[in-house]
Scaffold this motif. Sequence first.
Motif, PDB file in Angstrom:
ATOM      1  N   MET A 115       0.812  -1.213   0.000  1.00 27.86           N
ATOM      2  CA  MET A 115       0.000   0.000   0.000  1.00 27.86           C
ATOM      3  C   MET A 115       0.850   1.270   0.000  1.00 27.86           C
ATOM      4  N   MET A 116       2.127   1.128  -0.362  1.00 27.38           N
ATOM      5  CA  MET A 116       2.932   2.323  -0.571  1.00 27.38           C
ATOM      6  C   MET A 116       2.449   3.077  -1.804  1.00 27.38           C
ATOM      7  N   ASN A 117       1.837   2.375  -2.758  1.00 25.39           N
ATOM      8  CA  ASN A 117       1.260   3.090  -3.897  1.00 25.39           C
ATOM      9  C   ASN A 117       0.209   4.086  -3.426  1.00 25.39           C
ATOM     10  N   LYS A 118      -0.544   3.714  -2.387  1.00 35.31           N
ATOM     11  CA  LYS A 118      -1.570   4.624  -1.879  1.00 35.31           C
ATOM     12  C   LYS A 118      -0.936   5.782  -1.130  1.00 35.31           C
ATOM     13  N   ALA A 119       0.174   5.531  -0.450  1.00 33.01           N
ATOM     14  CA  ALA A 119       0.895   6.619   0.207  1.00 33.01           C
ATOM     15  C   ALA A 119       1.370   7.633  -0.831  1.00 33.01           C
ATOM     16  N   LEU A 120       1.916   7.133  -1.937  1.00 33.86           N
ATOM     17  CA  LEU A 120       2.362   8.037  -3.010  1.00 33.86           C
ATOM     18  C   LEU A 120       1.175   8.775  -3.616  1.00 33.86           C
ATOM     19  N   GLU A 121       0.030   8.103  -3.702  1.00 35.59           N
ATOM     20  CA  GLU A 121      -1.162   8.745  -4.274  1.00 35.59           C
ATOM     21  C   GLU A 121      -1.717   9.829  -3.347  1.00 35.59           C
ATOM     22  N   VAL A 122      -1.596   9.644  -2.055  1.00 39.27           N
ATOM     23  CA  VAL A 122      -1.989  10.700  -1.116  1.00 39.27           C
ATOM     24  C   VAL A 122      -1.145  11.951  -1.359  1.00 39.27           C
ATOM     25  N   ILE A 123       0.159  11.738  -1.510  1.00 40.24           N
ATOM     26  CA  ILE A 123       1.063  12.866  -1.774  1.00 40.24           C
ATOM     27  C   ILE A 123       0.712  13.519  -3.103  1.00 40.24           C
ATOM     28  N   GLU A 124       0.468  12.708  -4.112  1.00 40.87           N
ATOM     29  CA  GLU A 124       0.115  13.232  -5.432  1.00 40.87           C
ATOM     30  C   GLU A 124      -1.179  14.043  -5.363  1.00 40.87           C
ATOM     31  N   ALA A 125      -2.165  13.540  -4.647  1.00 38.63           N
ATOM     32  CA  ALA A 125      -3.443  14.250  -4.534  1.00 38.63           C
ATOM     33  C   ALA A 125      -3.268  15.603  -3.858  1.00 38.63           C
ATOM     34  N   ARG A 126      -2.388  15.648  -2.874  1.00 36.26           N
ATOM     35  CA  ARG A 126      -2.124  16.915  -2.184  1.00 36.26           C
ATOM     36  C   ARG A 126      -1.678  17.992  -3.171  1.00 36.26           C
ATOM     37  N   PHE A 127      -0.792  17.646  -4.102  1.00 34.72           N
ATOM     38  CA  PHE A 127      -0.277  18.637  -5.045  1.00 34.72           C
ATOM     39  C   PHE A 127      -1.223  18.853  -6.228  1.00 34.72           C
ATOM     40  N   LEU A 128      -1.873  17.798  -6.672  1.00 32.88           N
ATOM     41  CA  LEU A 128      -2.764  17.929  -7.826  1.00 32.88           C
ATOM     42  C   LEU A 128      -3.968  18.814  -7.526  1.00 32.88           C
ATOM     43  N   PHE A 129      -4.535  18.639  -6.359  1.00 35.08           N
ATOM     44  CA  PHE A 129      -5.825  19.268  -6.074  1.00 35.08           C
ATOM     45  C   PHE A 129      -5.744  20.389  -5.040  1.00 35.08           C
ATOM     46  N   GLY A 130      -4.546  20.649  -4.529  1.00 41.01           N
ATOM     47  CA  GLY A 130      -4.353  21.790  -3.653  1.00 41.01           C
ATOM     48  C   GLY A 130      -5.082  21.705  -2.323  1.00 41.01           C
ATOM     49  N   VAL A 131      -5.325  20.494  -1.833  1.00 39.44           N
ATOM     50  CA  VAL A 131      -5.991  20.329  -0.549  1.00 39.44           C
ATOM     51  C   VAL A 131      -4.955  20.106   0.547  1.00 39.44           C
ATOM     52  N   ARG A 132      -5.368  20.278   1.793  1.00 42.68           N
ATOM     53  CA  ARG A 132      -4.490  19.991   2.914  1.00 42.68           C
ATOM     54  C   ARG A 132      -4.361  18.475   3.089  1.00 42.68           C
ATOM     55  N   PRO A 133      -3.267  18.006   3.657  1.00 46.02           N
ATOM     56  CA  PRO A 133      -3.125  16.562   3.887  1.00 46.02           C
ATOM     57  C   PRO A 133      -4.270  15.973   4.702  1.00 46.02           C
ATOM     58  N   ASP A 134      -4.791  16.751   5.682  1.00 46.17           N
ATOM     59  CA  ASP A 134      -5.865  16.203   6.513  1.00 46.17           C
ATOM     60  C   ASP A 134      -7.208  16.166   5.792  1.00 46.17           C
ATOM     61  N   GLN A 135      -7.242  16.649   4.549  1.00 45.42           N
ATOM     62  CA  GLN A 135      -8.458  16.549   3.734  1.00 45.42           C
ATOM     63  C   GLN A 135      -8.431  15.337   2.812  1.00 45.42           C
ATOM     64  N   ILE A 136      -7.441  14.487   2.968  1.00 47.56           N
ATOM     65  CA  ILE A 136      -7.321  13.287   2.136  1.00 47.56           C
ATOM     66  C   ILE A 136      -7.500  12.054   3.008  1.00 47.56           C
ATOM     67  N   GLU A 137      -8.390  11.191   2.608  1.00 47.90           N
ATOM     68  CA  GLU A 137      -8.703   9.972   3.358  1.00 47.90           C
ATOM     69  C   GLU A 137      -8.558   8.776   2.425  1.00 47.90           C
ATOM     70  N   VAL A 138      -8.189   7.639   2.988  1.00 50.06           N
ATOM     71  CA  VAL A 138      -8.087   6.394   2.225  1.00 50.06           C
ATOM     72  C   VAL A 138      -9.006   5.355   2.847  1.00 50.06           C
ATOM     73  N   VAL A 139      -9.814   4.689   2.015  1.00 54.00           N
ATOM     74  CA  VAL A 139     -10.626   3.563   2.474  1.00 54.00           C
ATOM     75  C   VAL A 139     -10.354   2.367   1.573  1.00 54.00           C
ATOM     76  N   ILE A 140     -10.433   1.192   2.134  1.00 48.98           N
ATOM     77  CA  ILE A 140     -10.233  -0.034   1.357  1.00 48.98           C
ATOM     78  C   ILE A 140     -11.563  -0.444   0.739  1.00 48.98           C
ATOM     79  N   HIS A 141     -11.511  -0.650  -0.568  1.00 46.89           N
ATOM     80  CA  HIS A 141     -12.691  -1.040  -1.349  1.00 46.89           C
ATOM     81  C   HIS A 141     -12.261  -2.205  -2.245  1.00 46.89           C
ATOM     82  N   PRO A 142     -12.419  -3.437  -1.774  1.00 44.00           N
ATOM     83  CA  PRO A 142     -11.816  -4.598  -2.444  1.00 44.00           C
ATOM     84  C   PRO A 142     -12.242  -4.801  -3.886  1.00 44.00           C
ATOM     85  N   GLN A 143     -13.445  -4.352  -4.266  1.00 42.46           N
ATOM     86  CA  GLN A 143     -13.954  -4.647  -5.609  1.00 42.46           C
ATOM     87  C   GLN A 143     -13.348  -3.742  -6.689  1.00 42.46           C
TER      88      GLN A 143
END
Length: 396
Positions: free
Chosen positions: A219-247
């Motif tokens: 799940m390091m890919n998701k860690a990198l995606e959190v960082i990417e989302a922070r820069f892409l969308f200009g939100v604060r880190p605490d505005q990014i959440e991750v949930v597991i969705h197996p499907q």
Amino acid sequence: MKKRIAILGSTGSIGVSTLDVIARHPDRFEVFALSASTQTQLMLQQCVQFKPVFAVMASEPHGRALEQKCRDLGLATRVLWGASAITMIASHERVDAVMAAIVGAAGLASCLGAARAGKRLLLANKEALVVGGDYFMQAVTQGGAKLLPIDSEHSAVFQSLPDDAAFWPSQIDKIILTASGGPFRQREPHTLRDVTPQEACAHPNWVMGRKISVDSATMMNKALEVIEARFLFGVRPDQIEVVIHPQSVIHSMVQYKDNSVVAQLGTPDMKVPIAYGLSWPDRMVSGAAALDFRSLADLTFESLDSNGHEQRFPGLKLAWSVLKAPSGSTAVLNAANEVAVAAFLDGKIRFDQIHGVNLETLETVVTASPQSLEDILALDALSRDAAQRVVRRVGA
């Protein structure tokens, strides 16, 4: 007029899918340039089919081998090699759009070249943003480039947002990135030390390269995606959440200030975000299968704080840690992870030691905010050296 496309990393899974989408729309696109690392035979097949003006290999030996093969077949494609040649095709005046699909920090320089040249930049290389951060986003702004995310999660967020980015800060409550949980979502944490590279690369939903598959398993890919989302969308880190969705049907969501949620759904096929990036703001046939709600299994979600996920995926929380640290810390994390994953795939460390390499490297390397590409590359090299020392010390 047809849009001329340069595909960086054309022999990888994203590159191959991009060519598949382009082949379905010969009236809309033509392949101007391709680049690859080592797969000369597959690159030759792509040159035969798409007849690009340029084909670039990462190294001279592979470039000369491809050059000879093209000459033997009488192809007009001009073969080049080296990092500067990759950057050249990414910024070429005749190129309309660049698919940036080179894995890892190696893709940063060419992404910067495309950004500064004002291209439509289809970003599948999340590491360019993770490593480049604010510096990369400044290049996008200054060059007047149009940055379109190709990661399925970030494409889903982009599709769920208003067209005018000026409204994003005032309307977004949070961005919710979904994660499949990879192949070890239900595996007992204490058994992860025994994971083999073959097991780690067997993703249950997606077909990906070996490095990205291992990142999904940790799940390091998701860690990198959190960082990417922070820069892409200009939100604060605490505005990014991750949930597991197996499907892997809901690719990500945006929750707005009124608590309504907008999500993008689709089959787990990268041709969907690729086609959207190529055709934006329109939509076109992607070649992916349609989502069949009649046969769709239940859609389920799991918190990262439940079912032992914190023990399975300790690296995920590093995303928020480095986003609170000096900006160069994201580059350190990326470099350490690339070294650790390569060491695992080569049998030098165990699967459960990847996180330890990343964490110790972050604790070892002193960071400062990089002010230039040279600063970023120097920090990347320093971090890789530090990670290699950790690998040699803890290695199996």
